[in-house]
Write a protein that holds these residues in place. Structure first.
Motif, PDB file in Angstrom:
ATOM      1  N   THR A   9       0.839  -1.203   0.000  1.00 24.74           N
ATOM      2  CA  THR A   9       0.000   0.000   0.000  1.00 24.74           C
ATOM      3  C   THR A   9       0.871   1.248   0.000  1.00 24.74           C
ATOM      4  O   THR A   9       0.622   2.197  -0.747  1.00 24.74           O
ATOM      5  CB  THR A   9      -0.930  -0.006   1.246  1.00 24.74           C
ATOM      6  OG1 THR A   9      -1.644  -1.228   1.247  1.00 24.74           O
ATOM      7  CG2 THR A   9      -1.896   1.159   1.230  1.00 24.74           C
ATOM      8  N   GLY A  48       2.120   1.951  -3.251  1.00 27.38           N
ATOM      9  CA  GLY A  48       1.100   2.157  -4.280  1.00 27.38           C
ATOM     10  C   GLY A  48       0.970   0.957  -5.199  1.00 27.38           C
ATOM     11  O   GLY A  48       0.317   1.021  -6.240  1.00 27.38           O
ATOM     12  N   ASP A  73      -0.645  -1.757  -4.590  1.00 24.26           N
ATOM     13  CA  ASP A  73      -2.021  -2.278  -4.544  1.00 24.26           C
ATOM     14  C   ASP A  73      -2.931  -1.529  -5.514  1.00 24.26           C
ATOM     15  O   ASP A  73      -3.947  -2.047  -5.936  1.00 24.26           O
ATOM     16  CB  ASP A  73      -2.575  -2.204  -3.116  1.00 24.26           C
ATOM     17  CG  ASP A  73      -2.592  -0.779  -2.584  1.00 24.26           C
ATOM     18  OD1 ASP A  73      -1.787   0.043  -3.068  1.00 24.26           O
ATOM     19  OD2 ASP A  73      -3.409  -0.488  -1.699  1.00 24.26           O
ATOM     20  N   ARG A  74      -2.543  -0.287  -5.869  1.00 29.83           N
ATOM     21  CA  ARG A  74      -3.354   0.499  -6.810  1.00 29.83           C
ATOM     22  C   ARG A  74      -2.754   0.442  -8.214  1.00 29.83           C
ATOM     23  O   ARG A  74      -3.142   1.198  -9.088  1.00 29.83           O
ATOM     24  CB  ARG A  74      -3.428   1.957  -6.344  1.00 29.83           C
ATOM     25  CG  ARG A  74      -3.979   2.096  -4.933  1.00 29.83           C
ATOM     26  CD  ARG A  74      -4.106   3.539  -4.499  1.00 29.83           C
ATOM     27  NE  ARG A  74      -2.831   4.239  -4.358  1.00 29.83           N
ATOM     28  CZ  ARG A  74      -2.025   4.098  -3.301  1.00 29.83           C
ATOM     29  NH1 ARG A  74      -2.333   3.271  -2.317  1.00 29.83           N
ATOM     30  NH2 ARG A  74      -0.895   4.776  -3.238  1.00 29.83           N
ATOM     31  N   GLY A  75      -1.817  -0.444  -8.388  1.00 36.05           N
ATOM     32  CA  GLY A  75      -1.208  -0.610  -9.718  1.00 36.05           C
ATOM     33  C   GLY A  75      -0.362   0.579 -10.113  1.00 36.05           C
ATOM     34  O   GLY A  75       0.018   0.730 -11.269  1.00 36.05           O
ATOM     35  N   GLN A  76      -0.035   1.456  -9.120  1.00 37.33           N
ATOM     36  CA  GLN A  76       0.656   2.710  -9.425  1.00 37.33           C
ATOM     37  C   GLN A  76       2.013   2.538 -10.087  1.00 37.33           C
ATOM     38  O   GLN A  76       2.437   3.383 -10.841  1.00 37.33           O
ATOM     39  CB  GLN A  76       0.849   3.477  -8.125  1.00 37.33           C
ATOM     40  CG  GLN A  76       0.474   4.923  -8.223  1.00 37.33           C
ATOM     41  CD  GLN A  76       0.314   5.494  -6.831  1.00 37.33           C
ATOM     42  OE1 GLN A  76      -0.717   5.328  -6.198  1.00 37.33           O
ATOM     43  NE2 GLN A  76       1.352   6.133  -6.339  1.00 37.33           N
ATOM     44  N   HIS A  93      -2.331   4.885 -16.331  1.00 32.92           N
ATOM     45  CA  HIS A  93      -3.315   5.765 -16.967  1.00 32.92           C
ATOM     46  C   HIS A  93      -3.046   5.929 -18.459  1.00 32.92           C
ATOM     47  O   HIS A  93      -3.666   6.758 -19.123  1.00 32.92           O
ATOM     48  CB  HIS A  93      -3.297   7.136 -16.287  1.00 32.92           C
ATOM     49  CG  HIS A  93      -3.456   7.053 -14.807  1.00 32.92           C
ATOM     50  ND1 HIS A  93      -4.649   6.708 -14.202  1.00 32.92           N
ATOM     51  CD2 HIS A  93      -2.557   7.201 -13.803  1.00 32.92           C
ATOM     52  CE1 HIS A  93      -4.477   6.664 -12.888  1.00 32.92           C
ATOM     53  NE2 HIS A  93      -3.207   6.952 -12.625  1.00 32.92           N
TER      54      HIS A  93
END
Ligand SMILES: Nc1ncnc2c1ncn2[C@@H]1O[C@H](COP(=O)(O)OP(=O)(O)OP(=O)(O)O)[C@@H](O)[C@H]1O
Length: 271
Positions: A235, A238, A240-243, A262
Motif C-alpha cells: 500500500t 502504491g 495495490d493500486r497498480g501505481q 493511466h
C-alpha cells in the motif's frame, strides 16, 4: 557507521515515538528512513546528534556511544540539513555556509575558499555568496542548506525532509544532484522522507517504518518493488493500486513506449 541498539524514546507526555528500534547504517551509504507522518523518523534522526536522547538503548557513531559525547562537539562533526534549510536570516549565504568551519577554528581566508568550493559543489553561482537567504529561491536556499551541512567535511550528513518545500521540478533536480554528490564524496547520509518516490530515487538502502518506528521492511529499492514484505508495504508503495505497474506499448512509428496505469508515456524502452 551509525548503529541503533534497541533504542526507545518515550516523551514526557507519554508518547512512545520509538519502540525498541535497532539498525546498522552502513558507512558511506545513503540510507533513507521512510514512513508516514508521526512514525518516529525525525526522532530517530535527532538521536544521532543528540538533539533527542533515547529513553533506553544506545546510539553509536563509529563504535562510540553518543550519550557520553558533548552534544556541541558532536554537532560540529555531523552535518544537519532540515526542511526550509534553517538558514540564519541576518547572515549572508557565504556566512551561513562558513559558520561551522569558523566555529571549528578555520581561519577566515580558508573558510572563504571552503565556502566557494561548497557553493560550486552544490551548483550555486559564486555571486550569490553576498545575498541574504530571503533573496534566494526556495531551491537555492535548500542548496545553501546542503552546502552548509557539508562545509565542515562531516563524517555523517543528517537530512530531514530537506526537499519537502520546493516544487516537484526543483525537487527532482535536487534529488538527482544529491545522488551525484553522494557518489562523489561518499559521506554517510541518513535521509528522512515520507515520500516513497523520493526514497526509491535516493536510497541505496531504505528502511520503511510504521508507528513507533517499527520496521515494516528494509532493503534496496529493487527489493521493495519486486518483493514487498506485507500489505502495508504494498500500500505504501502504491503497488495495490497498480501505481508502479508499467506496460509496453508500440507507438505509430514503431518505437516501444513504456506507459503508466493511466496510459501516459513514462519513457521509451531501450532494449
Ligand atoms: N517533544 C515531543 N513531545 C511529545 N511527543 C513528541 C515530541 N516530538 C515528537 N513527538 C511525537 O512522537 C511521534 C513521532 O514524531 P516524529 O517527529 O519523530 O515523527 P516523524 O515520522 O518524523 O513525523 P513527520 O514526518 O510528521 O515529521 C509523534 O507521535 C509525535 O507527535
Amino acid at each position: 557507521m551509525i548503529s541503533y541498539g534497541s533504542v526507545s524514546k518515550r516523551f514526557r507526555d507519554g508518547t512512545t515515538a520509538v519502540d525498541d528500534f535497532s539498525l546498522g547504517v552502513p558507512q558511506g551509504s545513503l540510507t533513507v528512513l521512510a514512513g508516514s507522518s508521526g512514525c518516529g523518523k525525525t526522532t530517530l534522526l535527532r538521536m544521532v546528534n543528540r538533539m533527542v536522547d533515547p529513553t533506553s538503548g544506545r546510539v553509536e557513531v563509529d563504535g562510540q556511544d553518543v550519550a557520553g559525547q558533548d552534544p556541541v562537539a558532536l554537532r560540529r562533526r555531523i552535518g544537519y540539513v532540515m526542511q526550509n534549510a534553517g538558514l540564519l536570516p541576518h547572515r549572508t549565504v557565504g556566512q551561513n555556509i562558513a559558520t561551522v568551519p569558523r566555529l571549528n577554528g578555520m581561519d577566515r581566508a580558508a573558510a572563504r575558499r571552503r565556502t566557494a568550493d561548497m557553493m560550486d559543489l552544490v551548483g550555486l553561482a559564486p555571486q550569490l555568496a553576498n545575498r541574504y537567504p530571503a533573496q534566494l529561491s526556495g531551491g537555492q536556499q535548500q542548496r545553501v542548506g546542503v552546502a552548509r551541512g557539508l562545509a565542515a567535511d562531516p563524517e555523517i550528513l543528517l537530512m530531514d525532509e530537506p526537499f519537502g518545500a520546493v516544487d516537484p521540478l526543483v525537487r527532482g533536480e535536487l534529488q538527482r544532484q544529491l545522488v551525484e554528490l553522494h557518489r562523489q564524496i561518499g559521506t554517510t547520509i541518513l535521509f528522512v522522507t515520507h515520500d516513497m518516490d523520493e526514497a526509491l530515487t535516493l536510497g541505496d538502502h531504505i528502511v520503511l517504518l510504521q508507528t513507533g518506528a517499527q520496521v515494516a521492511q528494509q532493503g534496496t529499492p529493487k527489493q521493495f518493488v519486486s518483493a514487498p514484505a506485507s500489505d502495508f508495504v504494498r500500500t505504501f508503495l502504491g503497488l495495490d493500486r497498480g501505481q508502479r505497474t508499467l506496460h509496453r506499448e508500440t507507438a505509430a512509428d514503431g518505437s516501444v513506449l513504456v506507459v503508466d496505469p493511466h496510459g501516459r508515456p513514462a519513457g521509451v524502452l531501450a532494449e
